[in-house]
Motif scaffolding. Sequence first.
Motif, short mmCIF file in Angstrom:
data_model
loop_
_atom_site.label_atom_id
_atom_site.label_comp_id
_atom_site.label_asym_id
_atom_site.label_seq_id
_atom_site.Cartn_x
_atom_site.Cartn_y
_atom_site.Cartn_z
N ASN A 166 4.18 9.86 12.97
CA ASN A 166 4.79 8.56 13.23
C ASN A 166 6.26 8.71 13.62
O ASN A 166 7.03 9.32 12.87
CB ASN A 166 4.65 7.68 11.99
N PRO A 167 6.63 8.16 14.77
CA PRO A 167 8.00 8.33 15.28
C PRO A 167 8.98 7.39 14.61
O PRO A 167 9.50 6.46 15.22
CB PRO A 167 7.85 8.02 16.77
N VAL A 168 9.26 7.62 13.33
CA VAL A 168 10.15 6.73 12.60
C VAL A 168 11.58 6.84 13.13
O VAL A 168 11.98 7.88 13.64
CB VAL A 168 10.14 7.02 11.08
N ALA A 169 12.32 5.75 12.98
CA ALA A 169 13.68 5.69 13.51
C ALA A 169 14.66 6.27 12.51
O ALA A 169 15.46 5.56 11.92
CB ALA A 169 14.04 4.24 13.85
N PHE A 212 13.47 11.90 9.72
CA PHE A 212 12.37 12.21 8.82
C PHE A 212 11.18 12.73 9.61
O PHE A 212 10.93 12.28 10.73
CB PHE A 212 11.92 10.95 8.06
N ASN A 220 7.28 12.44 9.46
CA ASN A 220 6.43 11.43 8.85
C ASN A 220 5.04 11.50 9.47
O ASN A 220 4.90 11.43 10.68
CB ASN A 220 7.07 10.05 9.09
N PHE A 221 4.04 11.71 8.61
CA PHE A 221 2.68 11.78 9.14
C PHE A 221 1.70 11.04 8.24
O PHE A 221 1.97 10.82 7.06
CB PHE A 221 2.24 13.24 9.32
N VAL A 261 3.11 10.56 4.45
CA VAL A 261 4.08 11.42 3.76
C VAL A 261 5.38 11.46 4.57
O VAL A 261 5.34 11.64 5.79
CB VAL A 261 3.52 12.85 3.59
N TRP A 262 6.47 11.28 3.86
CA TRP A 262 7.81 11.33 4.47
C TRP A 262 8.55 12.55 3.94
O TRP A 262 8.48 12.84 2.75
CB TRP A 262 8.65 10.12 4.05
N HIS A 263 9.29 13.21 4.81
CA HIS A 263 10.23 14.21 4.34
C HIS A 263 11.45 14.23 5.27
O HIS A 263 11.29 14.16 6.48
CB HIS A 263 9.60 15.62 4.29
N PRO A 264 12.64 14.33 4.69
CA PRO A 264 13.84 14.37 5.55
C PRO A 264 13.87 15.62 6.42
O PRO A 264 13.30 16.65 6.06
CB PRO A 264 15.00 14.40 4.55
N VAL A 301 1.62 6.07 0.03
CA VAL A 301 2.88 6.52 0.61
C VAL A 301 3.51 7.54 -0.33
O VAL A 301 3.67 7.28 -1.52
CB VAL A 301 3.87 5.35 0.81
N ILE A 302 3.82 8.70 0.20
CA ILE A 302 4.47 9.75 -0.59
C ILE A 302 5.84 10.02 0.02
O ILE A 302 5.93 10.36 1.20
CB ILE A 302 3.65 11.06 -0.55
N TRP A 303 6.84 9.84 -0.79
CA TRP A 303 8.19 10.19 -0.33
C TRP A 303 8.59 11.50 -0.98
O TRP A 303 8.65 11.60 -2.21
CB TRP A 303 9.18 9.09 -0.72
N ALA A 304 8.86 12.50 -0.17
CA ALA A 304 9.27 13.79 -0.70
C ALA A 304 10.73 13.99 -0.36
O ALA A 304 11.13 13.91 0.81
CB ALA A 304 8.43 14.91 -0.09
N ASN A 305 11.53 14.25 -1.40
CA ASN A 305 12.98 14.41 -1.26
C ASN A 305 13.63 13.22 -0.56
O ASN A 305 14.63 13.36 0.14
CB ASN A 305 13.31 15.73 -0.54
N THR A 306 13.05 12.07 -0.75
CA THR A 306 13.60 10.79 -0.31
C THR A 306 12.79 9.73 -1.04
O THR A 306 11.87 10.06 -1.79
CB THR A 306 13.49 10.62 1.22
N ASP A 358 9.45 1.95 7.86
CA ASP A 358 9.60 1.96 9.31
C ASP A 358 8.38 1.29 9.92
O ASP A 358 7.27 1.44 9.41
CB ASP A 358 9.72 3.41 9.81
N THR A 371 6.70 2.05 12.39
CA THR A 371 5.69 2.98 12.91
C THR A 371 4.93 3.69 11.78
O THR A 371 4.00 4.45 12.04
CB THR A 371 6.34 4.06 13.79
#
Lengths: 281, 499
Positions: free
Chosen positions: A132-135, A138, A140-141, A275-278, B454-459, B464, B466
Amino acid sequence: MAERLDVQKTYKLFIGGAFPRSESGRTTVVSSVEGEFVANVAKASRKDLRDAVRAARSAQSGWAGRTAYNRGQILYRVAEVMEGRRSQFAAELRTCGVEQRAARREVEQAIDLWVWYAGWCDKFQHIVGTVNPVAGPFFNFTVPEPTGVVGVVAPDQPALLGLVSRLAPVLVGGNTAVVIPSETSPLPAISLSEVIATSDVPGGVVNMLTGTRNELLPWMLGHSDVNAVDLTGASDDLDPAVLDEAATNVKRVVRGSVGDESPQSITDFCEMKTVWHPIGR
Amino acid sequence: MTDNKHPEPVEPSHGFGLDYAPAPESTSIVSIDDDYGLFIGGEFVEPIDGGYFPTISPSTEQHLANVASASAADVDRAVSAARRAHTDVWGSMPGKERAKYMFRIARQLQERAREFAVLETLDGGKPIKESRDIDIPLAAAHFFYYAGWADKLDYAYPGRRHDSRGVVGQIIPWNFPMMMASWKLAPALAAGNTVVLKPAETTPLTALLLGELMQDVGLPPGVVNIVTGAGETGAALVEHRDVDKLAFTGSTAVGKQIQRTALARNVPVTLELGGKAAHIVFEDAAIDQAVEGVINGIYFNQGHVCCAGSRLLVQESIADSFVDRLKRRLSTVRVGDPLDKNTDVGAINSSQQLAKISELVEVGVREGAELFQPDCSLPDRGFFYRPTILSNVEQTHRVAREEVFGPVLSVLTFRTPEEAVAKANNTPYGLSAGIWTEKGSKILWMADRLDAGVIWANTFNQFDPTSPFGGYKESGFGREGGLHGLAPYLSLSPMKGRS
């Protein structure tokens, strides 16, 4: 020389990889269209259903934890083993009143459907997963994961194809299943269980409960360890009080149709995990 | 326990410079009417039985406006308007044209962003910093994102025929009024549906301002209808026989009732319900960042967040020092006037919610949790609650099991990753989870095993348009955002025989 006496088969339930009788000791008689006795089929009880759910739950993480490639090979193996027993399935369908050519065609379609779904095991993720092309900075998939334990109410007709068309997509996604097969024509479901038991499908991944749909349905809908139910084979005018039970644990309730095979039939029984990661140095 | 890898920060001395001069955002940009009608068929109309209810500012308890209370007859009017708009205009409008209307909405929202932000903060009590920088920009972004889908639906679900569902009934909560309105409206409109939207009873004003904006962009009458009211209004919408699809964000208890109605009527429904997210901190985490993440995870928006990281699971080896750091950080959080640009934690949304939070914290203390609240002063008027840390919480405690929906963090500990997963998943909810560790393989191992959408890793608390959002288990089903957020608003069927 005297004519050889047939060895008759005992049609039992399929729970946790074993073939037990119903704990209730109950059976129902299946007769041919001509009215001749064919078999005593086990009539599953509430206790059997709970045993089946427990078996399905125990098997779920192991099944989901296999590689998609391995799941695909196992479901393909189901098709292979079925292929060798085509005449048996056709004969059982004929017993239920399906005309010879139609019976043969139904068996072949069911086998081909296993092949079709087996191939999806390591592909549907491409179709329904996303990056996912988040703004923001990050990565993100989103990936599909199995919902868990799925109750499948298969349609009465077509007894075999209907069962396979609703069961296969559930298994592709990594779920385990507790199935209430055709009430009027239960024999192919038990034979399919035998195929499954000999195709490297781990015990408990598929559990088959022959019996009375309306007796089992309230317990299935009310069971808090069942995550989703497929009501394709249930009547449209189910008692609202019975349907209400599904909301006790916010079950996913699906009403599909036989003959609508698509990746959507798989994702109906999937959860999407994001899943999000910076991104940084 | 001290650990050498993470030196103790310097204690802030007295007069460290944490006192800020007041920086109130002006409210002159907003004009609030005395009375608001229902937005039906492109116009603001009086409710049939003439009932109105007041909406107040939770930070001052001041009366803001009277808002129409929609009865079942009003809901029926709104559904009829939506039906006509779907049949006559919106359902058959080319996607390219729908898209342009939606782009207009996004643009006008951006243009009037400050006005919406101030009104959101006035009516709901959230810090202006958040409504200005997060809620309203994300709402606009959501319309912009889905606008682009309206004419690209053929590419969304290859091999499937797609049709709009028709009239959609949507019910949204009070914690993110505009953001939730956009999450609901944008995908529904892109897919060609018309909508009857019910905002929350305590936060109706920005939705009504959105109604005015819909007039300004020239949206065809009836495409979006907004019916304000309490639970009975929502029930009338859910039970209306001409609604083709339902979407609800709110509590799990109400969600279950809505699911029952939807099942009985065989109407498709999506539910985004409660949560009790585990926020997991390993000993090998970047500790300073984890402290910020945990603070943001639970005190963002006063903790009125379904995906809030309300259960901290911290590895036993660093638990004491980590909780100390949290307490120190919490002591610098600024609680107060939400219109002040420096405020971190604003007002609790309503007196009922305040009472619920207070009660659950009292229960937590009674059950054995250790209470920490910073010694900050709270405004004399309005609904405020000190941000709270409850440590020594056990899994059986009510504060570890029930959604508090307030600024209250429960602290539990674990020793191994396996134990963290078991504790994290030991809840009927499954909306979100957080992981803090510098070890990549452990993140993926954990992410695979946590039952959460939703999993936030290191955040934490990132959103968003999208990115799909939604829960496992009793946190509901269906996703909002991204490609996945479109599907619930489309009827997908086989195209032709497959090859």
